[in-house]
Scaffold this motif. Structure first.
Motif, PDB file in Angstrom:
ATOM      1  N   PRO A   4       2.820   3.939   7.486  1.00  0.00           N
ATOM      2  CA  PRO A   4       3.313   4.250   6.142  1.00  0.00           C
ATOM      3  C   PRO A   4       2.271   5.061   5.366  1.00  0.00           C
ATOM      4  N   SER A   5       2.726   5.778   4.348  1.00  0.00           N
ATOM      5  CA  SER A   5       1.753   6.593   3.620  1.00  0.00           C
ATOM      6  C   SER A   5       0.806   5.680   2.847  1.00  0.00           C
ATOM      7  N   PRO A   6      -0.424   6.119   2.666  1.00  0.00           N
ATOM      8  CA  PRO A   6      -1.410   5.255   2.012  1.00  0.00           C
ATOM      9  C   PRO A   6      -1.044   4.994   0.554  1.00  0.00           C
ATOM     10  N   ILE A   7      -1.401   3.827   0.065  1.00  0.00           N
ATOM     11  CA  ILE A   7      -1.168   3.537  -1.339  1.00  0.00           C
ATOM     12  C   ILE A   7      -2.410   3.859  -2.154  1.00  0.00           C
ATOM     13  N   VAL A  34      -6.166   3.436   2.259  1.00  0.00           N
ATOM     14  CA  VAL A  34      -5.693   2.054   2.240  1.00  0.00           C
ATOM     15  C   VAL A  34      -4.174   2.071   2.349  1.00  0.00           C
ATOM     16  N   HIS A  35      -3.658   1.425   3.393  1.00  0.00           N
ATOM     17  CA  HIS A  35      -2.213   1.351   3.607  1.00  0.00           C
ATOM     18  C   HIS A  35      -1.705  -0.035   3.239  1.00  0.00           C
ATOM     19  N   PRO A  36      -0.417  -0.142   2.916  1.00  0.00           N
ATOM     20  CA  PRO A  36       0.146  -1.467   2.663  1.00  0.00           C
ATOM     21  C   PRO A  36      -0.143  -2.379   3.861  1.00  0.00           C
ATOM     22  N   GLY A  37      -0.534  -3.593   3.589  1.00  0.00           N
ATOM     23  CA  GLY A  37      -0.798  -4.553   4.668  1.00  0.00           C
ATOM     24  C   GLY A  37      -2.219  -4.488   5.216  1.00  0.00           C
ATOM     25  N   ASP A  38      -2.995  -3.465   4.819  1.00  0.00           N
ATOM     26  CA  ASP A  38      -4.394  -3.399   5.261  1.00  0.00           C
ATOM     27  C   ASP A  38      -5.213  -4.518   4.636  1.00  0.00           C
ATOM     28  N   TYR A  39      -6.204  -4.947   5.362  1.00  0.00           N
ATOM     29  CA  TYR A  39      -7.183  -5.897   4.828  1.00  0.00           C
ATOM     30  C   TYR A  39      -8.546  -5.313   5.185  1.00  0.00           C
ATOM     31  N   LEU A 197       2.770 -10.507   2.259  1.00  0.00           N
ATOM     32  CA  LEU A 197       3.223  -9.765   1.076  1.00  0.00           C
ATOM     33  C   LEU A 197       2.966  -8.265   1.249  1.00  0.00           C
ATOM     34  N   PRO A 198       3.707  -7.430   0.499  1.00  0.00           N
ATOM     35  CA  PRO A 198       3.466  -5.989   0.587  1.00  0.00           C
ATOM     36  C   PRO A 198       2.263  -5.580  -0.265  1.00  0.00           C
ATOM     37  N   VAL A 199       1.126  -6.130   0.058  1.00  0.00           N
ATOM     38  CA  VAL A 199      -0.084  -5.843  -0.714  1.00  0.00           C
ATOM     39  C   VAL A 199      -1.218  -5.534   0.262  1.00  0.00           C
ATOM     40  N   ALA A 200      -2.136  -4.683  -0.155  1.00  0.00           N
ATOM     41  CA  ALA A 200      -3.337  -4.434   0.638  1.00  0.00           C
ATOM     42  C   ALA A 200      -4.507  -5.114  -0.059  1.00  0.00           C
TER      43      ALA A 200
END
Ligand SMILES: Nc1ncnc2c1ncn2[C@@H]1O[C@H](COP(=O)(O)OP(=O)(O)OP(=O)(O)O)[C@@H](O)[C@H]1O
Ligand SMILES: [Mg+2]
Length: 230
Positions: A4-7, A34-39, A197-200
């Motif tokens: 997915p495109s980076p947020i 940083v992409h969604p779901g990255d940690y 969740l949809p958060v990075a």
């Protein structure tokens, strides 16, 4: 699955501080997507510029050069008002020391950013409770923060940072005040969050154990990001 495109993207980011003799170059060209779901865990010793980088990513500070794009918007083109809006609506912050309000219950504390944003609280109570559940402290919802352990307080702070559905959670040394078991618990919960969740999450820390939990552990070294395995 397609990437997915980076947020959030930082590119060629530099930051210098003026000094009496010559400028102190802290960030010398940081590139990070940083992409969604990255940690992402950013590791590095004290004074390498971790907080400086996180503050720029959180629109609390401005770079000397380079670009920052968040949720499709170039930060440099935003007015002060828009910057504040992006900060409130797209970014969650967690710092080293918890800042829970002593006279409010854990659940009320989690709802506080929504209250400040003027949102109706009743429909959000279930969501706040669900966040406490993910973080394993739902049984503490009605308790006052006084008397909670450091790890419990920090998990409540994380739930609070998530109530407004940020796209990215920025955590500056969130376990700096915790012993190792509690620090690892928080690292593990951050992982569960990005899985659920949809958060990075972008976390800066000098705790090397964070590398075991992150999807991408990196080093900030000599003003640049390098992957830990490189
Ligand atoms: N406002 C400022 N003015 C001048 N120098 C600053 C300023 N803020 C930070 N610095 C310097 O920039 C460098 C990086 O600081 P920063 O706080 O980003 O490091 P850090 O990696 O977060 O360290 P720590 O792990 O101790 O929190 C340090 O040498 C610091 O003294
Ligand atoms: Mg710091």
């Amino acid at each position: 699955m397609a990437d997915p495109s980076p947020i959030l993207t930082v590119s060629g980011l530099k930051k210098s501080y003026e000094q009496a003799d010559k400028p102190l170059e802290v960030l010398r060209g940081v590139d990070l997507e940083v992409h969604p779901g990255d940690y992402i865990a950013i590791l590095g010793p004290s004074g390498t510029g971790k907080s400086t980088l996180l503050n720029i990513m959180g629109l609390l500070d401005r770079p000397s050069a380079g670009t920052l794009t968040i949720a499709g918007q170039n930060a440099a083109s935003l007015s002060e008002n828009s910057r504040a809006q992006v900060r409130n609506n797209k970014i969650g912050f967690v710092l080293q020391f918890d800042s829970l309000l002593a006279e409010f219950s854990v659940l009320e504390n989690v709802l506080m950013p929504a209250r400040i944003g003027g949102r109706a609280l009743e429909p959000l109570k279930e969501k706040a409770f669900d966040l406490l559940k993910i973080l394993g402290i739902e049984s503490l919802a009605e308790r006052l923060p006084t008397g909670l352990s450091g790890g419990e307080k920090q998990r409540a702070t994380i739930a609070r940072a998530l109530i407004n559905d940020p796209v990215v959670l920025l955590a500056d040394e969130p376990t700096g005040n915790l012993d190792r078991p509690n620090a690892e618990l928080v690292f593990g919960k951050m992982k569960e969050l990005t899985d659920t969740l949809p958060v990075a999450v972008v976390m800066v820390t000098h705790n090397e154990h964070a590398a075991d939990y992150a999807s991408r552990p990196v080093h900030l070294r000599d003003g640049r990001i390098t992957d830990l395995k490189d």
